[in-house]
Design an enzyme around this catalytic site. Structure first.
Site, short mmCIF file in Angstrom:
data_model
loop_
_atom_site.label_atom_id
_atom_site.label_comp_id
_atom_site.label_asym_id
_atom_site.label_seq_id
_atom_site.Cartn_x
_atom_site.Cartn_y
_atom_site.Cartn_z
N GLU A 143 0.97 -1.24 -0.16
CA GLU A 143 0.15 -0.50 -0.25
C GLU A 143 1.32 1.08 -0.25
O GLU A 143 1.24 1.66 0.94
CB GLU A 143 -0.31 0.03 1.62
CG GLU A 143 -1.91 1.59 1.13
CD GLU A 143 -2.38 1.79 2.75
OE1 GLU A 143 -3.65 1.84 2.75
OE2 GLU A 143 -1.99 0.85 3.70
N ASP A 178 -6.54 2.82 -1.06
CA ASP A 178 -6.56 3.94 -0.30
C ASP A 178 -7.20 5.24 -0.72
O ASP A 178 -5.99 5.95 -1.22
CB ASP A 178 -6.13 4.20 1.24
CG ASP A 178 -6.70 4.46 2.43
OD1 ASP A 178 -7.41 5.74 2.03
OD2 ASP A 178 -6.19 3.99 3.20
N GLN A 204 -9.44 1.08 0.24
CA GLN A 204 -10.25 1.93 1.73
C GLN A 204 -10.12 3.11 1.86
O GLN A 204 -10.38 4.35 0.14
CB GLN A 204 -8.93 1.40 2.42
CG GLN A 204 -8.38 -0.02 2.95
CD GLN A 204 -7.25 -0.06 3.82
OE1 GLN A 204 -6.16 0.97 3.56
NE2 GLN A 204 -7.27 -0.53 5.08
N GLU A 240 -11.40 2.96 6.91
CA GLU A 240 -9.95 2.94 8.42
C GLU A 240 -10.41 4.43 7.98
O GLU A 240 -9.87 5.04 7.33
CB GLU A 240 -8.75 3.03 7.06
CG GLU A 240 -7.46 3.18 7.65
CD GLU A 240 -6.29 2.31 7.27
OE1 GLU A 240 -5.90 1.63 8.06
OE2 GLU A 240 -6.46 2.62 6.18
#
Length: 262
Positions: A143, A178, A204, A240
């Protein structure tokens, strides 16, 4: 409609960690993710999942000494044996908890001049992790993380992550997308997700810039959720984010979204 997983490292901070499973289930979540499971036994965590009808979506491999500021060891020269032990521990937990994804944090780069050396270690470690995970049918995730929240983190951009994924060449090595990190570092999140979607292994969400509920801030998540659907994403979308107030009250965005899709 996207399937949302509660990130128990951030949501329900008023509860002890093990009590967050029941709180998430009470709010209608069907899956959970969190940073690390290793302070608890596999049996204890499995019971919390089973008792609340929850799926384990994701957790991270051991990150080194988190309390001392380490943020992963996958790219750190001299830590290869520790990294391999950590992968085996993560896979042992996944075998009991049932998740088919494990996130491997790259770690901090102490000096840009050392990037080449660190990248070589990173790619070798990722190849090992992917090979071990493949035996259990598990996908390894990397990530990109923004440097505002995590200064010095080795991996910051989606294109950088995908270049490393391609260099390793493992079919079960994917990239986490994300929206929060991508918007801060790169922007143009819709185009970036479309470009890289074939090799995105987990998504996310959080608002930008404060990392609160996704109905706040500068990103249009109603549009982005539609995009996720249109791309055919079938995985979990991890929530998140840091609740601005009470987690349950803040989940009005999710209740409204579900009502609109009914």
């Amino acid at each position: 409609m996207p399937r949302f997983a509660a990130n128990l490292s951030m949501l329900y901070p008023q509860h002890d960690f093990l009590d967050r499973f029941a709180a998430a289930a009470a709010d209608g979540f069907e899956a959970v993710e969190y940073l690390f499971p290793y302070d608890y036994s596999t049996q204890e965590l499995r019971a919390r999942l089973s008792d609340n009808g929850l799926v384990q979506a994701l957790f991270n491999a051991p990150p080194g000494d988190w309390a001392a500021g380490e943020r992963g060891i996958a790219s750190l020269p001299g830590r290869e044996a520790e990294f391999r032990d950590g992968i085996h521990q993560a896979l042992e937990y996944a075998a009991v908890l049932g998740n088919d994804r494990i996130h491997v944090m790259a770690g901090l780069l102490p000096d840009e001049a050392l990037r080449g050396k660190h990248q070589a270690v990173y790619q070798e470690n990722l190849a090992f992790a992917a090979a071990e995970a493949a035996k259990a049918g598990i996908t390894v995730l990397i990530e990109p993380i923004n440097t505002r929240d995590m200064p010095g983190f080795f991996l910051n951009r989606q294109d950088q992550a995908h270049a490393i994924r391609e260099a390793v060449g493992a079919s079960n090595l994917k990239v986490q997308f994300d929206f929060y990190h991508c918007q801060i570092v790169e922007g143009d999140v819709s185009t970036t997700l479309r470009r890289d979607f074939a090799n995105v292994g987990h998504i996310q969400i959080a608002s930008v810039p404060e990392r609160h509920e996704p109905n706040l801030g500068e990103l249009n998540y109603a549009n982005l959720f539609n995009l996720i659907d249109s791309l055919g994403y079938s995985g979990w979308v991890g929530c998140e984010y840091r609740p601005k107030g009470d987690t349950h009250e803040g989940l009005a965005w999710l209740r409204q979204w579900k009502a609109q899709q009914a």
